[in-house]
Design a protein around this motif. Sequence first.
Motif, PDB file in Angstrom:
ATOM      1  N   UNK A  21       9.159  -0.142  -4.106  1.00  0.00           N
ATOM      2  CA  UNK A  21       8.940   2.002  -3.291  1.00  0.00           C
ATOM      3  C   UNK A  21       7.265   2.008  -3.740  1.00  0.00           C
ATOM      4  N   UNK A  22       6.004   0.590  -3.409  1.00  0.00           N
ATOM      5  CA  UNK A  22       5.199   0.829  -3.597  1.00  0.00           C
ATOM      6  C   UNK A  22       4.037   1.123  -2.171  1.00  0.00           C
ATOM      7  N   UNK A  23       5.100   0.795  -1.279  1.00  0.00           N
ATOM      8  CA  UNK A  23       4.882   0.950   0.290  1.00  0.00           C
ATOM      9  C   UNK A  23       6.328   1.154   1.116  1.00  0.00           C
ATOM     10  N   UNK A  24       5.664   1.349   2.068  1.00  0.00           N
ATOM     11  CA  UNK A  24       6.659   1.207   3.563  1.00  0.00           C
ATOM     12  C   UNK A  24       6.075   0.334   4.145  1.00  0.00           C
ATOM     13  N   UNK A  25       5.595   0.035   4.358  1.00  0.00           N
ATOM     14  CA  UNK A  25       4.979  -0.977   5.532  1.00  0.00           C
ATOM     15  C   UNK A  25       4.302  -3.080   4.554  1.00  0.00           C
ATOM     16  N   UNK A  59       3.400   8.014   4.806  1.00  0.00           N
ATOM     17  CA  UNK A  59       3.849   5.769   5.489  1.00  0.00           C
ATOM     18  C   UNK A  59       2.540   5.546   4.490  1.00  0.00           C
ATOM     19  N   UNK A  60       3.109   4.835   3.694  1.00  0.00           N
ATOM     20  CA  UNK A  60       2.098   3.928   2.937  1.00  0.00           C
ATOM     21  C   UNK A  60       2.022   2.137   4.010  1.00  0.00           C
ATOM     22  N   UNK A  61       0.962   1.568   4.070  1.00  0.00           N
ATOM     23  CA  UNK A  61       1.210   0.455   4.470  1.00  0.00           C
ATOM     24  C   UNK A  61       0.019  -0.375   3.453  1.00  0.00           C
ATOM     25  N   UNK A  62       0.563  -1.575   3.065  1.00  0.00           N
ATOM     26  CA  UNK A  62      -0.323  -2.414   1.838  1.00  0.00           C
ATOM     27  C   UNK A  62      -0.570  -3.646   2.647  1.00  0.00           C
ATOM     28  N   UNK A  63      -1.574  -3.562   2.468  1.00  0.00           N
ATOM     29  CA  UNK A  63      -2.017  -5.021   3.365  1.00  0.00           C
ATOM     30  C   UNK A  63      -2.962  -5.562   2.270  1.00  0.00           C
ATOM     31  N   UNK A  64      -2.935  -7.658   2.097  1.00  0.00           N
ATOM     32  CA  UNK A  64      -3.474  -8.019   1.070  1.00  0.00           C
ATOM     33  C   UNK A  64      -2.908  -8.760  -0.056  1.00  0.00           C
ATOM     34  N   UNK A  65      -2.830 -10.311   0.402  1.00  0.00           N
ATOM     35  CA  UNK A  65      -1.909 -11.597  -0.677  1.00  0.00           C
ATOM     36  C   UNK A  65      -0.703 -11.914   0.004  1.00  0.00           C
TER      37      UNK A  65
END
Length: 425
Positions: A345-349, A325-331
């Motif tokens: 498909x880069x992240x889930x959150x 489970x991936x979270x991507x933060x920033x921007x």
Amino acid sequence: MPSPLADPVQLPCGLVLPNRLSKAAMAELLAKTNQPNKPLSEAYSQWAQGGWGSILTGNVQVDVNHLGSPYDPALHQEYKGEASLIAQWKPYADVCQKHGTPTIVQICHPGRQSFRIAGYRGMFASTIAPSAIPISLGSGLIERLVSCVAWTAPREMTKGDIERVIRQFVDTARLMADAGFSGVELHGAHGYLIDQFLSGKTNIRNDEYGGTPEKRARFVLEILTEIRKAVPATFAIGIKLNSADHSSATFEETMTQIKLLVNAGIDFMEISGGTYEDPSMMGYSTSTSTPNSNTTPIKSERTAAREAFFLEFAKEVRARFPGLVLMLTGGFRSRVGAESAIRDGACDLVGIGRPAAIEPGFPLRLLDESVGDEEARLPLNKVPAPFYTRWLPKNIIGAGLETTYYSGQISRLARGLATFAPTWS
């Protein structure tokens, strides 16, 4: 068609996040006594009713002697299940989750990045780090002077130091679980202590905690393993990791370390990036700054189209570890950008920071199908720099301006005042 942002996400521990939008961790600078207090609770009460799928708190430091800022909440003593400590933290947990939003506490040790004025150890006492490598903002006279004034030189941690800090992480996680929070996130990014152990630039040890990517990961793996033993099975344990520019060799080392964390049973991983020396988490980078500007963003053309600072790195992690489970933060600033990251498909959150400080109910706008894409966005300018900062290091000034500005907006939230996006002067 319903937005994919509205989909619930279940973590491996069983915790269900009602949607994909997470209020990301930000520096609040509200804990004047380094304990949870009314201003902190008042700010989080705004996010609690904002429609977030999850809330990540700002840093809670595991050792009050080593703080990232003078006003971080922190563990003041060894935790042995004292009811008085639970009573101190429970109101904060209750406020954060009063509308059912799972709240995850970001727990941290700054290591060598603890400012002289932050923490109870004293202004001239050494910081601690895996190796005695001081922070360097650059080779110029001003850069070296700022580094010397801001931070003391670190000393290399002994085995006893390492064991003590591991216990502090575990104690802090147990206290957060007992207080009623839904999980913790280990801060392994932005140049803090876990990141210092993971990186070959700051960890040059030749014992069981350094020398190879696997040994450099031992510190965080031991923290993760011991926390898992000490908290309920349904309590989430995540980690924030750096995405940075890697050579092919260090990139593969990072992937090796991520594999170890996945195998150890991490519930989610947040991808961010940057350090005090190169603050890409704030949209600045020493590699792209120009002599006359401290507002140069670090986005490539392709990344800018999709908003996220660290999109390419997250997509590579997803390709190698599809079950993580991936979270991507920033921007992230818009529904379109957030949906694009999910659909690619880069992240889930999707972690959203600065817009949350301006509009605590931002998810309500993004998830409202009656609001068009042109309105489901919150673009933000860089914070303009005062003229007197032109002689100071561009990387630290840029990041410092952003942190100070948005913590000021969080303070306004805590006082029930209107918030304002930065504008060019």
